[in-house]
Motif scaffolding. Structure first.
Motif, PDB file in Angstrom:
ATOM      1  N   ARG A  82       0.843  -1.190   0.000  1.00 44.56           N
ATOM      2  CA  ARG A  82       0.000   0.000   0.000  1.00 44.56           C
ATOM      3  C   ARG A  82       0.880   1.241   0.000  1.00 44.56           C
ATOM      4  NH1 ARG A  82      -3.206   0.188   5.000  1.00 44.56           N
ATOM      5  NH2 ARG A  82      -1.500  -0.916   6.026  1.00 44.56           N
ATOM      6  N   VAL A  84       0.859   3.815   1.797  1.00 41.42           N
ATOM      7  CA  VAL A  84       1.228   4.305   3.131  1.00 41.42           C
ATOM      8  C   VAL A  84       2.290   3.449   3.815  1.00 41.42           C
ATOM      9  CG1 VAL A  84      -0.949   5.510   3.596  1.00 41.42           C
ATOM     10  CG2 VAL A  84      -0.719   3.066   4.177  1.00 41.42           C
ATOM     11  N   VAL A  85       2.547   2.266   3.258  1.00 38.35           N
ATOM     12  CA  VAL A  85       3.508   1.355   3.886  1.00 38.35           C
ATOM     13  C   VAL A  85       4.915   1.639   3.371  1.00 38.35           C
ATOM     14  CG1 VAL A  85       4.185  -1.051   4.247  1.00 38.35           C
ATOM     15  CG2 VAL A  85       1.752  -0.448   4.142  1.00 38.35           C
ATOM     16  N   ASP A  86       5.831   1.902   4.298  1.00 37.87           N
ATOM     17  CA  ASP A  86       7.241   2.076   3.935  1.00 37.87           C
ATOM     18  C   ASP A  86       7.976   0.768   4.235  1.00 37.87           C
ATOM     19  OD1 ASP A  86       9.864   2.688   3.525  1.00 37.87           O
ATOM     20  OD2 ASP A  86       9.808   4.596   4.613  1.00 37.87           O
TER      21      ASP A  86
ATOM     22  N   VAL B 126       0.039   9.486   6.930  1.00 36.45           N
ATOM     23  CA  VAL B 126       0.208   8.241   7.680  1.00 36.45           C
ATOM     24  C   VAL B 126       1.430   7.518   7.126  1.00 36.45           C
ATOM     25  CG1 VAL B 126      -0.784   5.952   8.142  1.00 36.45           C
ATOM     26  CG2 VAL B 126      -2.267   7.954   8.111  1.00 36.45           C
ATOM     27  N   ILE B 127       2.249   6.995   8.004  1.00 33.51           N
ATOM     28  CA  ILE B 127       3.321   6.087   7.579  1.00 33.51           C
ATOM     29  C   ILE B 127       3.170   4.787   8.364  1.00 33.51           C
ATOM     30  CG2 ILE B 127       5.801   5.621   7.459  1.00 33.51           C
ATOM     31  CD1 ILE B 127       6.346   8.530   7.141  1.00 33.51           C
ATOM     32  N   VAL B 128       3.230   3.680   7.628  1.00 34.04           N
ATOM     33  CA  VAL B 128       3.105   2.350   8.229  1.00 34.04           C
ATOM     34  C   VAL B 128       4.422   1.596   8.043  1.00 34.04           C
ATOM     35  CG1 VAL B 128       1.864   0.143   8.155  1.00 34.04           C
ATOM     36  CG2 VAL B 128       0.663   2.282   7.601  1.00 34.04           C
ATOM     37  N   TYR B 129       4.875   0.974   9.124  1.00 33.85           N
ATOM     38  CA  TYR B 129       6.014   0.060   9.046  1.00 33.85           C
ATOM     39  C   TYR B 129       5.546  -1.311   9.517  1.00 33.85           C
ATOM     40  CZ  TYR B 129       8.859   4.349   8.974  1.00 33.85           C
ATOM     41  OH  TYR B 129       9.399   5.575   8.662  1.00 33.85           O
ATOM     42  N   ASP B 130       5.704  -2.308   8.665  1.00 34.29           N
ATOM     43  CA  ASP B 130       5.386  -3.685   9.050  1.00 34.29           C
ATOM     44  C   ASP B 130       6.695  -4.464   9.115  1.00 34.29           C
ATOM     45  OD1 ASP B 130       2.584  -3.478   9.190  1.00 34.29           O
ATOM     46  OD2 ASP B 130       2.418  -3.658   7.018  1.00 34.29           O
TER      47      ASP B 130
END
Lengths: 134, 134
Positions: A82, A84-86, B126-130
């Motif tokens: 996505r 927004v995913v880094d 928004v920033i997401v880290y998985d």
């Protein structure tokens, strides 16, 4: 990890957090709240498995620091792609401390300083997020 | 959070992780490894305590989602002001899942969808880290 305990913790602190929010701007400076310290590393040689292994080996030494309550060392997960995913980082360290003082002690600990001395040549970029529970 | 359990976990998985690193590029796609999902939100009205409270209230609903193993909702901590530290965000959610499937279930859960519908007008970024444990 204990799910129910954590959920009770959130429920309890939610009420406390709401109170603090209304009380003034001191929420983030309460020195006795748990601190979540999340660091993301981007390797200079992002395709080098050797450099990644060296970095992870270095990160694993940090668990010995006395104020570290929990540590999770990670690499990007294969979640949905996505915007927004880094997922561009190479590795991450997620640490929990009892409070701000615990985080400061960690920063100054010789083990942490040795990690930086041994491994900082490997990375080109670091981003740190420090959060306190609300 | 149980320090000793976590440290044993890291020690055990460090050996496993090292093996996986040598085995090939499949580390991050192992679907049965624990997933750490950390999301940072920047409010449109970054100085609005009301909007922050609304966002935090929304985030607190996420703990009800069945695959969430642990949840920590935070705001920037008053740690040292270093160039590598990003303290510009408004609030964060840190979630733990058993595996990639748990994270996907969370994304699709009606509670999560309601949170987005109710709160997404509040944030501008928004920033997401998985991450998966190594």
């Amino acid at each position: 990890m204990h799910k129910e305990n954590s959920k009770e913790f959130i429920t309890t602190t939610a009420l406390l957090g709401a109170g603090l929010l209304m009380a003034g701007p001191s929420l983030a400076t309460n020195s006795k709240k748990m601190v979540v310290h999340h660091v993301f590393f981007w390797l200079k040689n992002s395709s080098s498995k050797e450099d990644l292994a060296k970095l992870i080996t270095g990160l694993q030494t940090l668990k010995k620091i006395s104020t570290v309550r929990n540590i999770y060392i990670g690499v990007p997960a294969a979640t949905e792609d996505r915007t927004v995913v880094d997922s561009s980082y190479s590795a991450s360290e997620l640490l929990f401390f009892d409070d701000l003082a615990g985080q400061k002690t960690y920063q100054d600990d010789p083990i942490h300083q040795k990690f930086i001395a041994d491994c900082s040549h490997l990375w080109e970029k670091v981003i740190v997020y420090d959060a306190v529970d609300v």
